[in-house]
Design an enzyme around this catalytic site. Sequence first.
Site, PDB file in Angstrom:
ATOM      1  CB  CYS A  18      -1.018   0.128   1.299  1.00 31.88           C
ATOM      2  SG  CYS A  18      -2.262   1.170   1.073  1.00 31.88           S
ATOM      3  CB  SER A  20       3.875   5.401  -4.855  1.00 34.55           C
ATOM      4  OG  SER A  20       4.974   5.776  -3.856  1.00 34.55           O
ATOM      5  NE  ARG A  53       5.880   0.647  11.322  1.00 36.45           N
ATOM      6  CZ  ARG A  53       5.930   2.120  11.017  1.00 36.45           C
ATOM      7  NH1 ARG A  53       7.108   2.459  10.064  1.00 36.45           N
ATOM      8  NH2 ARG A  53       5.354   2.877  11.628  1.00 36.45           N
ATOM      9  CE  LYS A 212       9.789   1.344 -16.427  1.00 37.28           C
ATOM     10  NZ  LYS A 212      10.107   2.586 -15.989  1.00 37.28           N
TER      11      LYS A 212
HETATM   12  N1  LIG Z   1       5.757   4.516  -8.287  1.00 38.57           N
HETATM   13  C1  LIG Z   1       5.563   4.342  -9.850  1.00 38.57           C
HETATM   14  O1  LIG Z   1       5.610   5.607 -10.422  1.00 38.57           O
HETATM   15  C2  LIG Z   1       5.624   2.923 -10.557  1.00 38.57           C
HETATM   16  C3  LIG Z   1       5.332   3.051 -11.693  1.00 38.57           C
HETATM   17  C4  LIG Z   1       5.322   1.882 -12.588  1.00 38.57           C
HETATM   18  C5  LIG Z   1       5.631   0.605 -11.627  1.00 38.57           C
HETATM   19  N2  LIG Z   1       5.776   0.397 -10.480  1.00 38.57           N
HETATM   20  C6  LIG Z   1       6.023  -0.584  -9.663  1.00 38.57           C
HETATM   21  O2  LIG Z   1       4.764  -0.472  -8.860  1.00 38.57           O
HETATM   22  C7  LIG Z   1       5.447  -1.505  -7.855  1.00 38.57           C
HETATM   23  C8  LIG Z   1       5.173  -0.680  -6.381  1.00 38.57           C
HETATM   24  O3  LIG Z   1       6.060   0.701  -6.593  1.00 38.57           O
HETATM   25  P1  LIG Z   1       5.834   1.888  -5.558  1.00 38.57           P
HETATM   26  O4  LIG Z   1       6.253   2.966  -6.061  1.00 38.57           O
HETATM   27  O5  LIG Z   1       4.209   1.867  -5.022  1.00 38.57           O
HETATM   28  O6  LIG Z   1       6.681   1.273  -4.116  1.00 38.57           O
HETATM   29  P2  LIG Z   1       6.428   1.684  -2.634  1.00 38.57           P
HETATM   30  O7  LIG Z   1       7.711   1.529  -2.026  1.00 38.57           O
HETATM   31  O8  LIG Z   1       5.918   3.011  -2.580  1.00 38.57           O
HETATM   32  O9  LIG Z   1       5.530   0.774  -2.164  1.00 38.57           O
HETATM   33  C9  LIG Z   1       5.684  -0.615  -1.985  1.00 38.57           C
HETATM   34  C10 LIG Z   1       4.933  -1.025  -0.492  1.00 38.57           C
HETATM   35  O10 LIG Z   1       4.892  -2.373  -0.324  1.00 38.57           O
HETATM   36  C11 LIG Z   1       5.274  -2.403   1.194  1.00 38.57           C
HETATM   37  N3  LIG Z   1       5.806  -3.848   1.375  1.00 38.57           N
HETATM   38  C12 LIG Z   1       7.091  -4.080   1.227  1.00 38.57           C
HETATM   39  N4  LIG Z   1       7.328  -5.643   1.618  1.00 38.57           N
HETATM   40  C13 LIG Z   1       5.669  -6.054   1.821  1.00 38.57           C
HETATM   41  C14 LIG Z   1       5.466  -7.078   2.332  1.00 38.57           C
HETATM   42  N5  LIG Z   1       6.244  -8.124   2.546  1.00 38.57           N
HETATM   43  N6  LIG Z   1       4.095  -7.066   2.576  1.00 38.57           N
HETATM   44  C15 LIG Z   1       3.389  -6.093   2.490  1.00 38.57           C
HETATM   45  N7  LIG Z   1       3.706  -5.038   2.055  1.00 38.57           N
HETATM   46  C16 LIG Z   1       4.977  -4.723   1.834  1.00 38.57           C
HETATM   47  C17 LIG Z   1       6.111  -1.240   1.454  1.00 38.57           C
HETATM   48  O11 LIG Z   1       5.933  -1.130   2.765  1.00 38.57           O
HETATM   49  C18 LIG Z   1       5.445  -0.146   0.487  1.00 38.57           C
HETATM   50  O12 LIG Z   1       4.453   0.607   1.176  1.00 38.57           O
HETATM   51  C19 LIG Z   1       6.906  -1.661  -8.268  1.00 38.57           C
HETATM   52  O13 LIG Z   1       7.172  -2.900  -8.526  1.00 38.57           O
HETATM   53  C20 LIG Z   1       7.118  -0.642  -8.970  1.00 38.57           C
HETATM   54  O14 LIG Z   1       8.474  -0.920  -9.813  1.00 38.57           O
HETATM   55  C21 LIG Z   1       5.827   1.759  -9.798  1.00 38.57           C
HETATM   56  N1  LIG Z   2      11.446   5.252 -11.580  1.00 39.57           N
HETATM   57  C1  LIG Z   2      10.657   5.195 -12.798  1.00 39.57           C
HETATM   58  C2  LIG Z   2       9.303   5.002 -12.304  1.00 39.57           C
HETATM   59  C3  LIG Z   2       8.428   4.219 -13.470  1.00 39.57           C
HETATM   60  O1  LIG Z   2       8.995   2.995 -13.437  1.00 39.57           O
HETATM   61  C4  LIG Z   2      10.694   6.362 -13.615  1.00 39.57           C
HETATM   62  O2  LIG Z   2      11.585   7.396 -13.499  1.00 39.57           O
HETATM   63  O3  LIG Z   2      10.260   6.312 -14.687  1.00 39.57           O
END
Ligand SMILES: NC(=O)c1ccc[n+]([C@@H]2O[C@H](COP(=O)([O-])OP(=O)(O)OC[C@H]3O[C@@H](n4cnc5c(N)ncnc54)[C@H](O)[C@@H]3O)[C@@H](O)[C@H]2O)c1
Ligand SMILES: N[C@@H](CCO)C(=O)O
Length: 440
Positions: A18, A20, A53, A212
């Site tokens: 939960c 970003s 958490r 990617k």
């Molecule tokens: N943020 C972006 O813009 C973006 C874009 C495309 C893809 N993604 C992908 O989306 C996924 C998540 O990215 P994000 O930016 O939300 O990351 P983030 O770090 O904000 O969120 C990940 C969450 O997972 C939780 N977590 C970690 N281990 C855990 C467990 N064992 N059980 C439950 N929760 C757990 C963390 O506490 C954290 O809140 C990644 O694979 C990332 O590559 C992100």
């Molecule tokens: N860190 C990546 C987020 C999306 O994967 C970026 O800058 O595009």
Amino acid sequence: MTEGDKPRTSLRVAVLGCGSVGSQVVRLLQEQAGDLAARVGVPVELVGVAVRRLDAAREVEVAAGLLTTDAAGLVARDDVDLVVEVIGGIEPARSLILSALENGASVVTANKALLAEDGPTLFEAAAKADRDLYYEAAVAGAIPILRPLRESLAGDRVTRVLGIVNGTTNFILDKMDSSGAGFTEALEEAQDLGYAEADPTADVEGFDAAAKAAILASLAFHSRVTAADVHREGISEVTAADVQSARDMGCVVKLLAICELRPTENGDDAVAVRVHPAMIPRSHPLASVREAYNAVFVESQAAGQLMFYGPGAGGAPTASAVLGDLVTVARNRLGDTRGAGESAYADRAVLPMGETRTRYHVAIDVDDKAGVLAAVALAFAEQGVSIQTVRQEGRGAEAQLVVVSHEATDAQLSATVEHLRGMDMVREVTSVMRVEGEQE
Ligand SMILES: NC(=O)c1ccc[n+]([C@@H]2O[C@H](COP(=O)([O-])OP(=O)(O)OC[C@H]3O[C@@H](n4cnc5c(N)ncnc54)[C@H](O)[C@@H]3O)[C@@H](O)[C@H]2O)c1
Ligand SMILES: N[C@@H](CCO)C(=O)O
Ligand code: NA
């Protein structure tokens, strides 16, 4: 429409993570519940959110009864139909996805790192379980690009995919281009504005884009391509002088993910996949992709050139792609069917970088005296590299030569540059960069 003999009255979703993206997925599931139910055919009910958490601050309100720190227990529940994995990283994400599939759930993930490292294990598990594994959010965030490759272009022959698939590096390079800033200064600005992370390695050194690229190449060319197959160079060595050199040529520097089909000597097609900074003409559609936006340019035999553009990152845009997948896999569950699985039938080999064909821009500071131009031209000729243009600028006893080559193998081009660096009359090779975006 049935589960056993009973008609389904809802589909039950578990969200893992939960942060970003996860918080925005949960928000959309809650806020759009009515529309989602209408689009799917039954309510899509959130039954659990796995977090690290329970007491952490969150961007979305989640009923306390839905939160759990036991992600493994959540995916093992027999009342979960759909699992969204947005934890990221390799473990425990991989084990959780495999367990969800084994347990009969369909899975949506945004996890490019895992798909690029070990996609085939996940695809095989999905096929064995007869369930969906969808991952549109993993490449270029909100931009629909994987579904077009997998579905819309399934009847065409894709020959090339050129992408700006990392927003952080595009922001930095765009700053360098528009303000003349150096890499460090532009990175600091990206960090201040929240585009770049405190540890920017995954973005700046091209690891994110390489993951990617592997996913794009696998889908485009119906072959298994992993992150280890991708030649990767980041942008930390790109200088203000490189960017100025590009401007002088009517080009702009971009970090490109390049996936191409290349004919081999035995008449087959091989796959060439690379991520590196490159100069592209300002007239190319990718040159106008500014700030942290992403775009993917696809060339295919029948369709010609296609461009996909939009926000490649951010919680809400990425959640949009996750929800799109969720609706599709939910409809499939309801219809007791699944979408197309992995397509790797073509099983094409991956070309080593040295055999990849490309063009180079080389800027060289030389002594301004008779015979220098000829000697430099000979260094190219000796490696079998044909020169397209040479520009010379006098600077007193010194001159700068800017050479742009025709296409040659990367091995021929790097041998030429090495030879130039060893020549007495060459004071310094000040800029070496590949040139892309024009067909020879
Ligand atoms: N943020 C972006 O813009 C973006 C874009 C495309 C893809 N993604 C992908 O989306 C996924 C998540 O990215 P994000 O930016 O939300 O990351 P983030 O770090 O904000 O969120 C990940 C969450 O997972 C939780 N977590 C970690 N281990 C855990 C467990 N064992 N059980 C439950 N929760 C757990 C963390 O506490 C954290 O809140 C990644 O694979 C990332 O590559 C992100
Ligand atoms: N860190 C990546 C987020 C999306 O994967 C970026 O800058 O595009
Ligand atoms: Na996408």
